[in-house]
Structures are given as C-alpha cells and as structure tokens.
Scaffold this active site. Structure first.
Site, PDB file in Angstrom:
ATOM      1  N   CYS A 127       0.869  -1.183   0.000  1.00 61.70           N
ATOM      2  CA  CYS A 127       0.000   0.000   0.000  1.00 61.70           C
ATOM      3  C   CYS A 127       0.908   1.236   0.000  1.00 61.70           C
ATOM      4  O   CYS A 127       2.059   1.154  -0.403  1.00 61.70           O
ATOM      5  CB  CYS A 127      -0.968  -0.007   1.185  1.00 61.70           C
ATOM      6  SG  CYS A 127      -0.201   0.270   2.792  1.00 61.70           S
ATOM      7  N   ARG A 128       0.402   2.355   0.442  1.00 67.27           N
ATOM      8  CA  ARG A 128       1.187   3.580   0.418  1.00 67.27           C
ATOM      9  C   ARG A 128       2.296   3.571   1.465  1.00 67.27           C
ATOM     10  O   ARG A 128       3.434   3.865   1.175  1.00 67.27           O
ATOM     11  CB  ARG A 128       0.275   4.797   0.627  1.00 67.27           C
ATOM     12  CG  ARG A 128       0.973   6.146   0.580  1.00 67.27           C
ATOM     13  CD  ARG A 128      -0.022   7.276   0.650  1.00 67.27           C
ATOM     14  NE  ARG A 128       0.133   8.370   1.536  1.00 67.27           N
ATOM     15  CZ  ARG A 128       0.886   8.532   2.603  1.00 67.27           C
ATOM     16  NH1 ARG A 128       1.672   7.605   3.005  1.00 67.27           N
ATOM     17  NH2 ARG A 128       0.880   9.623   3.304  1.00 67.27           N
TER      18      ARG A 128
END
Length: 98
Positions: free
Chosen positions: A63-64
């Site tokens: 993810c980020r």
C-alpha cells in the site's frame, strides 16, 4: 505477521524471481504508479476476491505506507493464505513503477 522491505522486493524482481504482489491502494493512488506486474485489489475488495487467490502461493501486500497492506496481510493469514507485508509501502519503493 511476516514483513519484507521494499528493497528486498526490488532485489527479488531484479533477480527475476517470480513474486506475487498485490497492491491494496485505491484506484486513484495506483494510477500514479505501481510496482510492475503487481495486481491491484483495493483493500475493501480483498474478501470478495479470495477465490482469485491461490493458497499455495505467497503474496506480497503493498500500500502507500504499510498500514493497509498490514491489515490485508493479517486478513489473508486468518483465511489460510501465505502473505507478507511490504513494510514502508510505496513511500519506501525506489524501483521502477508502471
């Protein structure tokens, strides 16, 4: 929960290793760039896509920053899948993106 660094994932790809990467970010985040070959399954849809995953493969969750992928990793492990969280997420990624 198992974790792997962004650098370790990059090294696996550079060696030509077959890795199964799932990017759990939202669609607008992924359009800004994702790891080449990564599958995109937003976190909220993971439970509905389990039938598309193989319990005999290991998945690297991205993810980020590592939070959402950590939740996805835990969820997959609870369902009997092999999953590893990429610590630091795309913020730590220095490799190629597509």
């Amino acid at each position: 929960m198992k974790e792997i660094s962004a650098k370790e994932v990059e090294q696996k790809l550079a060696k030509g290793e077959k890795v199964n990467i799932i990017d759990v970010r939202e669609a607008d985040e992924v359009t800004a760039g994702k790891i080449p070959g990564a599958f995109h399954i937003p976190l909220g849809l993971i439970e509905f896509k389990l039938n598309e995953l193989d319990k005999f493969k290991e998945y690297i969750m991205v993810c980020r920053s590592g939070g959402r992928s950590g939740r996805a990793t835990q969820f997959l492990e609870e369902q009997g899948y092999k999953a590893v969280n990429m610590a630091g997420g795309m913020l730590d990624w220095e490799g190629k993106i597509e």
